[in-house]
Scaffold this active site. Structure first.
Site, PDB file in Angstrom:
ATOM      1  N   ARG A  27       9.657   9.434  37.679  1.00  0.00           N
ATOM      2  CA  ARG A  27       9.906   8.206  37.840  1.00  0.00           C
ATOM      3  C   ARG A  27      10.529   7.777  39.328  1.00  0.00           C
ATOM      4  NH1 ARG A  27       9.528   4.873  32.956  1.00  0.00           N
ATOM      5  NH2 ARG A  27      11.121   3.484  33.668  1.00  0.00           N
ATOM      6  N   GLY A 101      16.975  -1.325  35.336  1.00  0.00           N
ATOM      7  CA  GLY A 101      16.746  -2.687  35.473  1.00  0.00           C
ATOM      8  C   GLY A 101      17.847  -3.224  36.492  1.00  0.00           C
ATOM      9  N   GLU A 484      -4.939   2.602  52.453  1.00  0.00           N
ATOM     10  CA  GLU A 484      -4.505   3.604  51.349  1.00  0.00           C
ATOM     11  C   GLU A 484      -4.224   4.880  51.909  1.00  0.00           C
ATOM     12  OE1 GLU A 484      -3.417   3.472  48.479  1.00  0.00           O
ATOM     13  OE2 GLU A 484      -3.599   5.615  47.701  1.00  0.00           O
ATOM     14  N   HIS A 507      -7.460  -5.883  69.355  1.00  0.00           N
ATOM     15  CA  HIS A 507      -6.816  -7.090  69.257  1.00  0.00           C
ATOM     16  C   HIS A 507      -5.380  -6.562  68.889  1.00  0.00           C
ATOM     17  CE1 HIS A 507     -10.311  -9.416  68.690  1.00  0.00           C
ATOM     18  NE2 HIS A 507     -10.727  -8.516  67.752  1.00  0.00           N
ATOM     19  N   LYS A 608       8.020   5.924  40.547  1.00  0.00           N
ATOM     20  CA  LYS A 608       6.525   5.993  39.711  1.00  0.00           C
ATOM     21  C   LYS A 608       6.624   4.756  39.193  1.00  0.00           C
ATOM     22  CE  LYS A 608       2.767   7.718  39.077  1.00  0.00           C
ATOM     23  NZ  LYS A 608       1.948   7.683  39.914  1.00  0.00           N
TER      24      LYS A 608
HETATM   25  C1  AGP Z   1       1.384   4.470  45.058  1.00  0.00           C
HETATM   26  O1  AGP Z   1       1.279   5.718  45.494  1.00  0.00           O
HETATM   27  C2  AGP Z   1       2.726   3.916  45.062  1.00  0.00           C
HETATM   28  N1  AGP Z   1       3.616   5.026  44.648  1.00  0.00           N
HETATM   29  C3  AGP Z   1       2.764   2.555  44.862  1.00  0.00           C
HETATM   30  O2  AGP Z   1       2.151   1.974  46.020  1.00  0.00           O
HETATM   31  C4  AGP Z   1       2.317   2.073  43.279  1.00  0.00           C
HETATM   32  O3  AGP Z   1       0.761   2.082  43.644  1.00  0.00           O
HETATM   33  C5  AGP Z   1       2.630   0.666  43.072  1.00  0.00           C
HETATM   34  O4  AGP Z   1       4.060   0.492  42.958  1.00  0.00           O
HETATM   35  C6  AGP Z   1       1.975   0.146  42.053  1.00  0.00           C
HETATM   36  O5  AGP Z   1       2.481   0.736  40.486  1.00  0.00           O
HETATM   37  P1  AGP Z   1       1.483   0.227  39.538  1.00  0.00           P
HETATM   38  O6  AGP Z   1      -0.139   0.676  39.979  1.00  0.00           O
HETATM   39  O7  AGP Z   1       1.873   1.245  38.563  1.00  0.00           O
HETATM   40  O8  AGP Z   1       1.616  -1.090  39.194  1.00  0.00           O
END
Ligand code: AGP
Length: 613
Positions: A27, A101, A484, A507, A608
């Site tokens: 995480r 949180g 990406e 541009h 994560k």
């Molecule tokens: C992806 O490589 C990233 N770690 C991050 O951008 C991720 O996609 C984003 O935090 C959204 O997460 P989710 O798909 O679990 O909502």
């Protein structure tokens, strides 16, 4: 983000808590800690500013023998990563607390508690919560009532785990906006931020709902809802094999997950398509009545999931002829918008817990949307439970912080969504649909072929280790894939990378191109080929180093591109190129990161499951 594990058992729990924390490492975190009540009914705590293995080492020299306790991995928000700011926090050697949180009103509460004589030893928002519980306990004399009273004062989105030395066989868990599950054992019970933390102990889980408080004991537990009423929540059996959360033969989870993509896509498609069309009920039985009314699609996501949404806009508009808007969740939440009529609200999330995306979903449910759909990889996640319609991507557990197999299955799901809307919107053309679906079925095999280029991509990577910057370009559906590719490079190799639509180079970004700038281009054959080649010429003319993914390799044997580095790609239907062309970009970022020696699976500062705003 932060990870919580808590246990009440007959057997020693320190090792179980450490194992749980290890499973939550994915995480993202920067410090770790554990607190227990030992055999002498004393509260004992160990914390480290570093990895769980350092906590484990510390435990081997100062063992903690206990049958109940809480443990935590912290992802810093308020206060630097340090031992002093690491959880668990303690009040008067009587209460220990872990938190995931943000407590938004912590400054006001801190002042109040300072006036009451409480001393603060950290810079965190969390420490207010443990003192507040202690404060209410001194007024009320009851553990559960004290937690309830404190929770009533705390503002924000969070989950808590707390114990008191006055109740040596109880742990109380609170869920208010951040995930928390109960793991049911035989004469032992657990809480955790994610079932993965407890999979080696139990397969029986209860997902707490917002405002739930659980009072966990050895033989039983009781959940209370927002009104304080005792409630029962459904038990879910998770049958994820432990090998799904092990690295196996791979050095990194990310590499394992990249290599698993053919089977992830096959599993995402299984039972959802015939030879010629998408089965109507794959987005849930209610979808069949809702989809024919859809006149607009609103896609919302963050990060990599947002890039999947960007690709879907091309698909939904071209295949279903339905207008589609895409927005990042954190922007959608905080602006006044003009809402389209009969709009379907779609959230994309690997984890199903991302705070911004979840908040956008909750906001949308109060607005005038036709319905809400979530495309998600985690069964039982909050978004899966709260959206009207859901689609499980079935990529399998994704541990690497950098999303890979979850992304390609999101794309697969979105293509199925576009085709379903097309069928419902009477746009379907049997010949075209049959061809697309046939190619979709062939995709796992084609991805396998691209994965065989691994060594060649690893060779490319050598040229990137000394680079500070890189540019990724693509056109049409491959523009989001350029974004990406750049995001993957940034996340794990820490190289500054940007993605652009190829036509945008001139541009502005072309000013950055010189002999030291690598430009990674996706150039499939098709209607945009000539235009893409002109963009590559613009780069060459400024001395930029070209790295090209293409199925048109013959064009690059000519003098004009003699010095370009080429990876040959299989040819396929233009609508499917974004899925296939993602693979080499993931591998490139991976190999650059490995050569640079970064923490591939847990890149610095990232998490994560982003459960804070
Ligand atoms: C992806 O490589 C990233 N770690 C991050 O951008 C991720 O996609 C984003 O935090 C959204 O997460 P989710 O798909 O679990 O909502």
């Amino acid at each position: 983000m932060c990870g919580i594990v808590g246990a009440v058992a007959k057997r020693p729990i320190a090792g179980l808590l450490i194992d749980g924390l290890k499973k939550l490492e994915y995480r993202g975190y920067d410090s770790a800690g554990i607190a227990v009540i030992d055999a002498q009914h004393q509260l004992k705590r160990l914390r480290v500013a570093g990895k769980v293995r350092e906590l484990e080492n510390a435990l081997s020299t100062q063992p903690l023998y206990a049958h109940m306790g809480i443990a935590h991995t912290r992802w810093a928000t308020h206060g630097v990563p340090s031992e002093q700011n690491a959880h668990p926090f303690i009040s008067h050697d009587k209460f220990a607390l872990v938190h995931n949180g943000i407590i938004e009103n912590h400054s006001i509460l801190r002042e109040k508690l300072l006036r009451e004589g409480y001393q603060f030893l950290s810079e965190t928002d969390t420490e207010t919560a443990v003192h507040l519980i202690h404060y209410h306990y001194t007024q009320m004399g009851d553990f559960l009532s004290a937690v309830r009273a404190a929770v009533n004062e705390l503002e924000g989105a969070y989950a808590l785990g707390v114990f008191s030395t006055d109740y040596p066989d109880r742990v109380i868990g609170v869920r208010q906006g951040a995930p928390l599950v109960i793991g049911k054992g035989q004469n032992e019970n657990f809480i955790a931020s994610d079932p993965l933390a407890l999979l080696s102990i139990t397969q029986q889980f209860i997902y707490l709902e917002d405002y739930d408080i659980v009072d966990l004991g050895l033989h039983a537990f009781q959940i209370y809802d927002r009104q304080g009423q005792a409630v029962n929540r459904e038990t879910h059996t998770l049958s994820v094999g432990l090998d799904a959360i092990e690295r196996g033969e791979y050095r990194h989870f990310m590499k394992k997950e990249i290599m698993e993509q053919p089977e992830a896509i096959a599993s995402c498609l299984e039972g959802r398509i015939t030879k010629s069309h998408v089965l109507p009920a794959i987005f849930g039985p209610k979808a069949e009545t809702i989809f024919p009314q859809v006149e607009h699609v609103q896609l919302i996501a963050c990060g990599t999931s947002y890039h999947a949404a960007m690709v879907a806009r091309y698909w939904i508009e071209s295949l279903a002829r339905i207008p589609c808007s895409v927005e990042v969740a954190s922007e959608f939440r905080y602006r006044e918008m003009a809402q389209s009529k009969n709009s379907l609200f779609v959230t994309l999330s690997q984890s199903g817990e991302t705070a911004d995306t979840l908040a956008a979903l909750r906001l949308a449910k109060k607005m005038d949307y036709l319905s809400s759909l979530v495309i998600c990889n985690v069964p039982g996640s909050t978004m899966m439970r709260e959206a009207d319609l859901h689609f499980l991507t079935r990529a399998g557990v994704e541990i690497g912080v950098a999303s890979t197999k979850a992304f390609v299955t999101q794309l697969t799901a979105l293509l199925l969504l576009a085709l379903t809307l097309r069928q419902q919107n009477k746009q379907a053309d049997e010949k075209i649909d049959r061809e697309l679906i046939e190619q979709l079925q062939n995709l796992p095999g084609l991805i396998q072929k691209v994965l065989q280029q691994d060594e060649m991509i690893a060779n490319w990577a050598k040229a990137f280790t000394e680079k500070q910057h890189a540019i990724f370009i693509g056109r049409g559906t491959l523009y989001p894939i350029a974004l990406e590719g750049a995001l993957k490079m940034k996340e794990i190799s820490y190289i500054h990378a940007e993605g652009y639509p190829s036509g945008e180079l001139k541009h502005g970004p072309l000013a950055l191109v010189d002999t030291s700038m690598p430009v990674i281009a996706t150039v499939p054959g098709g209607t945009l080929l000539e235009k893409s080649l002109s963009n590559l010429q613009e780069v060459r003319a400024r001395g930029g180093k070209l790295y090209v993914l293409t199925d048109q390799t013959h064009l690059f044997h000519q003098d004009a591109f003699a010095d370009a580095h080429i990876i040959p790609m299989p040819s396929l239907h233009p609508l499917l190129t974004p899925i296939l062309y993602t693979i080499p970009l993931q591998l490139l970022a991976y190999h650059v990161a490995v050569l640079k020696g970064t923490d591939v699976d847990q890149p610095r500062n990232l998490a994560k499951s982003v459960t804070v705003e």
